[in-house]
Design a protein around this motif. Structure first.
Motif, PDB file in Angstrom:
ATOM      1  N   ALA A 286       0.832  -1.209   0.000  1.00  0.00           N
ATOM      2  CA  ALA A 286       0.000   0.000   0.000  1.00  0.00           C
ATOM      3  C   ALA A 286       0.865   1.257   0.000  1.00  0.00           C
ATOM      4  N   ALA A 287       1.959   1.250   0.743  1.00  0.00           N
ATOM      5  CA  ALA A 287       2.863   2.405   0.780  1.00  0.00           C
ATOM      6  C   ALA A 287       3.495   2.630  -0.583  1.00  0.00           C
ATOM      7  N   LYS A 288       3.928   1.570  -1.223  1.00  0.00           N
ATOM      8  CA  LYS A 288       4.533   1.699  -2.547  1.00  0.00           C
ATOM      9  C   LYS A 288       3.514   2.215  -3.551  1.00  0.00           C
ATOM     10  N   THR A 289       2.291   1.744  -3.427  1.00  0.00           N
ATOM     11  CA  THR A 289       1.262   2.209  -4.372  1.00  0.00           C
ATOM     12  C   THR A 289       0.965   3.697  -4.149  1.00  0.00           C
ATOM     13  N   ARG A 290       0.924   4.133  -2.878  1.00  0.00           N
ATOM     14  CA  ARG A 290       0.673   5.561  -2.598  1.00  0.00           C
ATOM     15  C   ARG A 290       1.809   6.431  -3.156  1.00  0.00           C
ATOM     16  N   ASN A 291       3.032   5.963  -3.024  1.00  0.00           N
ATOM     17  CA  ASN A 291       4.156   6.735  -3.571  1.00  0.00           C
ATOM     18  C   ASN A 291       4.096   6.790  -5.084  1.00  0.00           C
ATOM     19  N   ALA A 292       3.671   5.672  -5.688  1.00  0.00           N
ATOM     20  CA  ALA A 292       3.605   5.653  -7.152  1.00  0.00           C
ATOM     21  C   ALA A 292       2.453   6.504  -7.670  1.00  0.00           C
ATOM     22  N   SER A 293       1.477   6.803  -6.815  1.00  0.00           N
ATOM     23  CA  SER A 293       0.325   7.573  -7.292  1.00  0.00           C
ATOM     24  C   SER A 293       0.690   9.027  -7.582  1.00  0.00           C
ATOM     25  N   THR A 294       1.824   9.474  -7.057  1.00  0.00           N
ATOM     26  CA  THR A 294       2.239  10.852  -7.299  1.00  0.00           C
ATOM     27  C   THR A 294       2.611  11.081  -8.754  1.00  0.00           C
ATOM     28  N   GLN A 295       2.893   9.965  -9.452  1.00  0.00           N
ATOM     29  CA  GLN A 295       3.320  10.123 -10.842  1.00  0.00           C
ATOM     30  C   GLN A 295       2.155  10.493 -11.745  1.00  0.00           C
ATOM     31  N   VAL A 296       0.960  10.270 -11.299  1.00  0.00           N
ATOM     32  CA  VAL A 296      -0.191  10.607 -12.151  1.00  0.00           C
ATOM     33  C   VAL A 296      -0.938  11.810 -11.585  1.00  0.00           C
ATOM     34  N   ALA A 297      -0.313  12.516 -10.611  1.00  0.00           N
ATOM     35  CA  ALA A 297      -1.041  13.633  -9.995  1.00  0.00           C
ATOM     36  C   ALA A 297      -1.250  14.763 -11.000  1.00  0.00           C
ATOM     37  N   GLN A 298      -0.277  15.048 -11.848  1.00  0.00           N
ATOM     38  CA  GLN A 298      -0.371  16.173 -12.775  1.00  0.00           C
ATOM     39  C   GLN A 298      -0.631  15.695 -14.209  1.00  0.00           C
ATOM     40  N   VAL A 299      -0.935  14.398 -14.333  1.00  0.00           N
ATOM     41  CA  VAL A 299      -1.183  13.842 -15.677  1.00  0.00           C
ATOM     42  C   VAL A 299      -2.682  13.864 -15.925  1.00  0.00           C
ATOM     43  N   PRO A 300      -3.058  14.418 -17.062  1.00  0.00           N
ATOM     44  CA  PRO A 300      -4.477  14.417 -17.370  1.00  0.00           C
ATOM     45  C   PRO A 300      -4.978  12.984 -17.621  1.00  0.00           C
ATOM     46  N   ASP A 301      -6.295  12.870 -17.613  1.00  0.00           N
ATOM     47  CA  ASP A 301      -6.891  11.532 -17.771  1.00  0.00           C
ATOM     48  C   ASP A 301      -6.555  10.924 -19.122  1.00  0.00           C
TER      49      ASP A 301
ATOM     50  N   ALA B 127      -3.851  11.077 -20.885  1.00  0.00           N
ATOM     51  CA  ALA B 127      -2.479  10.582 -21.027  1.00  0.00           C
ATOM     52  C   ALA B 127      -2.075   9.697 -19.877  1.00  0.00           C
ATOM     53  N   ALA B 128      -3.023   9.267 -19.075  1.00  0.00           N
ATOM     54  CA  ALA B 128      -2.684   8.490 -17.886  1.00  0.00           C
ATOM     55  C   ALA B 128      -2.337   7.046 -18.212  1.00  0.00           C
ATOM     56  N   GLY B 129      -2.656   6.571 -19.394  1.00  0.00           N
ATOM     57  CA  GLY B 129      -2.440   5.165 -19.721  1.00  0.00           C
ATOM     58  C   GLY B 129      -0.984   4.789 -19.709  1.00  0.00           C
ATOM     59  N   LEU B 130      -0.132   5.672 -20.321  1.00  0.00           N
ATOM     60  CA  LEU B 130       1.294   5.339 -20.380  1.00  0.00           C
ATOM     61  C   LEU B 130       1.901   5.355 -18.995  1.00  0.00           C
ATOM     62  N   VAL B 131       1.482   6.304 -18.181  1.00  0.00           N
ATOM     63  CA  VAL B 131       2.037   6.389 -16.822  1.00  0.00           C
ATOM     64  C   VAL B 131       1.631   5.142 -16.022  1.00  0.00           C
ATOM     65  N   LEU B 132       0.402   4.692 -16.224  1.00  0.00           N
ATOM     66  CA  LEU B 132      -0.057   3.497 -15.489  1.00  0.00           C
ATOM     67  C   LEU B 132       0.747   2.248 -15.870  1.00  0.00           C
TER      68      LEU B 132
ATOM     69  N   ASP C 129      -2.506  -5.696 -12.306  1.00  0.00           N
ATOM     70  CA  ASP C 129      -3.579  -4.846 -12.825  1.00  0.00           C
ATOM     71  C   ASP C 129      -3.485  -3.479 -12.156  1.00  0.00           C
ATOM     72  N   ILE C 130      -3.649  -2.377 -12.972  1.00  0.00           N
ATOM     73  CA  ILE C 130      -3.642  -0.985 -12.485  1.00  0.00           C
ATOM     74  C   ILE C 130      -4.855  -0.290 -13.078  1.00  0.00           C
ATOM     75  N   VAL C 131      -5.648   0.318 -12.177  1.00  0.00           N
ATOM     76  CA  VAL C 131      -6.838   1.044 -12.653  1.00  0.00           C
ATOM     77  C   VAL C 131      -6.861   2.419 -11.972  1.00  0.00           C
TER      78      VAL C 131
ATOM     79  N   ALA D  90      -8.461   5.234 -16.647  1.00  0.00           N
ATOM     80  CA  ALA D  90      -7.435   4.554 -17.436  1.00  0.00           C
ATOM     81  C   ALA D  90      -7.077   3.275 -16.694  1.00  0.00           C
ATOM     82  N   SER D  91      -6.503   2.315 -17.416  1.00  0.00           N
ATOM     83  CA  SER D  91      -6.140   1.038 -16.790  1.00  0.00           C
ATOM     84  C   SER D  91      -4.959   0.429 -17.528  1.00  0.00           C
ATOM     85  N   ALA D  92      -4.307  -0.484 -16.867  1.00  0.00           N
ATOM     86  CA  ALA D  92      -3.196  -1.230 -17.450  1.00  0.00           C
ATOM     87  C   ALA D  92      -3.221  -2.644 -16.856  1.00  0.00           C
ATOM     88  N   GLY D  93      -2.984  -3.596 -17.675  1.00  0.00           N
ATOM     89  CA  GLY D  93      -3.009  -4.992 -17.222  1.00  0.00           C
ATOM     90  C   GLY D  93      -4.291  -5.689 -17.627  1.00  0.00           C
ATOM     91  N   GLN D  94      -4.807  -6.518 -16.760  1.00  0.00           N
ATOM     92  CA  GLN D  94      -5.952  -7.364 -17.113  1.00  0.00           C
ATOM     93  C   GLN D  94      -7.243  -6.583 -17.249  1.00  0.00           C
TER      94      GLN D  94
END
Length: 753
Positions: free
Chosen positions: A149-164, A166-171, A182-184, A194-198
């Motif tokens: 959960a901590a790693k996921t919260r840290n990774a969520s900062t990468q999509v904070a300034q990304v519009p919806d 263009a979020a697919g590549l970041v995911l 799976d990432i949604v 946006a989503s990535a994976g299954q």
């Protein structure tokens, strides 16, 4: 019911019981195996233990019933005293003890072991270790989920300034960083941005609930372990994962900015999950068994007890079967011995086993077969001996000679009908008695005994094999021998030291020899006497002729009377000489087809009432065929028989006042013997007993002035014609009423064919 049918029924019952016991035992073994499996598998135990245990109990009851039935049969066999029953009971008891004692010992040890082992399973330290293991597994999984959960919260900062948009590549980059499956990216309304994976291939991915989103806004991130709800599933370790939902921080501050949420699904390490599941399963099973330790103990003890029962029942049944197999050859032998002792040598049952007992039964069956073959051979030999004895007896019974078997003391062992006929005594009634006891044979028996004694003495010195001697029986005291029987006897010693006496009646042969001798005498007398008769007659007649008229009347009367006497006696002598000549020189018969009825009728013309002193009655059978005969000689036969019958009747009735009965002459055709019989009977005094046997010999007569040649000529002519002649007295109420002469002629060959 026969013995073989009983044996077949008993064999069928044994097979049926054996097959049934085998099937029940097999079912019991299978059920016991399944019951053992059920005790090791809790789920299977819960599903099937009750009916498996019940069926095993039912099998045990069936085996017990079979065992009781076998015990009842053994008891009945013992009470009936059947051979081998005690041996069978002893073998069954031995095998039962062999199976029961170790089984009970193992059962006691196993019972103690099971009860003590079950109690040792549920120890406080084991329970604490299992609880610590469960806690450790839970803490490890929760720590891992918190870290993710901590790693996921840290990774969520990468999509904070990304519009919806263009979020697919970041995911995708975040997926690679986290190793997520799976990432949604969700918006505030719970819609996937946006989503990535299954989830990219899922048209309607599972949305997070409102309560979950509210909790994320408060805690910034939440984690949830999924896939461990059913740890008994086969792929529970592979399906375990952590689903993390983190709030994406937005750089913009304002009330109108909608929050977004980053959801990541990360797999858990399979080894860690498997260990956690194993610890949890072990703890759960331990708790369940700890709660049901009493039932577990009863289950194991019950299974162990049922196994003991099945083993004991099986051991006892096996003991009975094995004992029966061992006792069966002995029973077969005992039954065979009883049958052989009773004389039954029919083929006996033989076991085909390769052991010594089977070989013994086969040897006994072979011995019985050999005895049967030997008895059949003896019976065949005895049958042949009996047949030979019967043939010999038939031959002896039909022999004209007499046969008597005597022992060393002269006792009669056996005789044939010929001996009875010749000796004129019931020899069969005197078997076992001395020959000398037979009336009229004392002298004959003494003579035979003396000849045997002399023969046996000479046999030792000279090696003779028999003796032979003539005898005269029933001779009169005067020495005339008129009713004597001439015998020629022959004696020999039999292998069993008995004595064989064979004799034949040669009276007819002696009579024939006497007749031949008398014929020769008659021929010579006729020759010697006939020559001087004519000169004597002529001389007497010449003396009468020369002296007639020259003598005084008294002397002349004497001369005439004397000459007449001489001439009459010379004529009588001539008639006697002619009869001698006819008897001695009877010509050979010229046999031709002859009607005997016509011949008799022609002869009887001379004996009609006006010409006969005694009337003659004829009874001629018209069925009589032609015979082969000489008419001239048969005329002489009829004349002689009729004249003799008339003379006998007239002589016997001379002093009687009643009318003279007629002489009867008859002919008759016999369909049985196929012969023509001529019979002449009178009403005279008959023949004396001493005359009957020798009536056909020359010069044997009952008439005062008879020559005794009439019946002799008749006998000679009958012999020339091959006819049988019989002479007998006519008996009425034991009184002689006359004589009867019968001649039996064969039909002429052409007629007979």
């Amino acid at each position: 019911m026969s013995t073989h049918a009983t044996a077949r029924q008993s064999r069928a019952v044994r097979w049926a019981v054996g097959v049934g016991v085998a099937i029940v035992s097999a079912i019991g073994m299978v059920l016991m195996f399944l019951l053992t499996l059920a005790t090791n598998n809790r789920a299977m135990y819960e599903r099937n233990y009750a009916w498996l245990f019940g069926v095993n109990v039912l099998v045990a009851v069936l085996l017990l019933a079979v065992l009781v039935w076998v015990a009842v049969r053994l008891t009945v066999r013992l009470r009936n005293g059947r051979f081998g029953s005690r041996l069978l009971v002893k073998l069954a008891a031995i095998f039962a003890l062999v199976g029961l004692i170790p089984g009970v010992l193992i059962y006691v040890v196993s019972y103690q072991f099971v009860t003590r082992s079950i109690e040792s399973w549920f120890d406080v330290k084991v329970e604490g270790a299992l609880s610590a293991g469960v806690n450790l597994a839970r803490v490890s999984l929760e720590s891992l989920a918190t870290d993710m959960a901590a790693k996921t919260r840290n990774a969520s900062t990468q999509v904070a300034q990304v519009p919806d948009a263009a979020a697919g590549l970041v995911l995708e980059r975040i997926q690679d960083q986290l190793g997520a499956v799976d990432i949604v990216l969700w918006n505030a309304a719970g819609q996937a941005v946006a989503s990535a994976g299954q989830s990219r291939f899922d048209l309607s991915p599972e949305r997070p609930g409102v309560a979950l989103l509210r909790s994320v806004r408060q805690q910034r991130a939440t984690s949830q372990i999924e896939g461990l709800d059913d740890i008994s599933a086969p792929n529970a370790a592979q399906n375990a994962r952590v689903k993390v939902l983190a709030l994406v921080s937005s750089p913009s501050v304002g009330l109108l900015v909608e929050p977004r949420y980053l959801q990541a699904t990360l797999p858990l390490p399979p080894a860690l999950v498997a260990n956690a599941i194993a610890v949890q399963e072990a703890n759960r099973e331990y708790q369940e068994r700890a709660l049901a330790r009493g039932g577990l103990r009863r289950m194991y003890v019950g299974t162990l007890t049922l196994s003991l029962f099945l083993a004991v029942f099986g051991a006892v049944l096996l003991a009975v079967l094995l004992g029966n197999q061992l006792a069966r050859p002995l029973l077969v032998l005992a039954e065979g011995v009883r049958e052989v002792a009773a004389g039954n040598l029919s083929p006996k049952a033989a076991l085909q086993g390769k052991d010594e007992l089977g070989g013994l039964t086969r040897s006994f069956a072979l011995m019985t077969q050999q005895l049967s073959d030997a008895r059949q051979a003896v019976e065949k030999s005895m049958g042949e001996v009996d047949a030979s004895r019967a043939n010999l007896q038939t031959i002896l019974d039909n022999l004209t000679a007499g046969v008597i078997v005597l022992d060393a003391n002269g006792l009669i062992c056996s005789s044939n009908p010929g001996a009875t006929r010749i000796l004129r005594a019931p020899m069969a009634a005197y078997e076992g008695r001395a020959l000398s006891e037979v009336p009229g044979l004392a002298e004959f028996a003494a003579s035979v005994q003396s000849h045997f004694d002399a023969f046996l003495g000479d046999n030792e010195r000279h090696g003779l094999d028999h003796w032979q001697q003539p005898f005269e029986l029933h001779a009169s005291s005067g020495g005339a021998g008129q009713h004597a029987t001439s015998l020629v006897a022959r004696g020999a010693e039999l292998p069993d030291a008995t004595r064989l006496l064979v004799f034949d009646d040669i009276s007819e042969i002696v009579s024939a020899q006497r007749a031949q001798a008398w014929g020769e005498v008659a021929r010579r007398l006729a020759h010697e006497i006939k020559n001087p008769l004519t000169p004597i007659q002529l001389s007497a007649e010449r003396l009468e002729m020369k002296l007639a008229g020259k003598l005084q009347a008294p002397e002349n009367a004497i001369l005439v009377k004397s000459v007449k006497t001489i001439v009459d006696q010379v004529d009588a002598m001539k008639r006697l000489v002619n009869e001698f000549r006819d008897y001695a020189r009877l010509p050979a018969a010229e046999l031709q087809a002859l009607d005997l009825n016509a011949l008799v009728a022609d002869v009887l013309h001379l004996y009609e009432d006006e010409n006969a002193s005694v009337p003659v009655e004829a009874q001629l059978d018209p069925r009589c065929p032609l015979i082969a005969g000489d008419a001239q000689q048969l005329r002489q036969v009829v004349h002689n028989l009729v004249q003799n019958a008339q003379d006998s009747t007239e002589q016997a009735r001379a002093k009687a006042s009643e009318p003279i009965p007629p002489v009867r002459i008859s002919t008759r055709w016999s369909d049985t013997s196929r012969r023509v019989r001529l019979t002449v009977s009178d009403s005279g005094s008959g023949f004396p007993a001493h005359i009957l046997q020798r009536a056909f010999e020359p010069y044997v007569t009952t008439k005062p002035r008879g020559t005794g040649l009439g019946l002799a000529v008749v006998k000679k002519i009958a012999d020339e014609h091959g006819a049988r002649i019989d002479l007998s007295n006519r008996m009425e109420d034991g009184v002689v009423q006359g004589a009867q002469v019968s001649l039996s002629f064969a039909p002429e060959p052409a007629v007979a064919s």
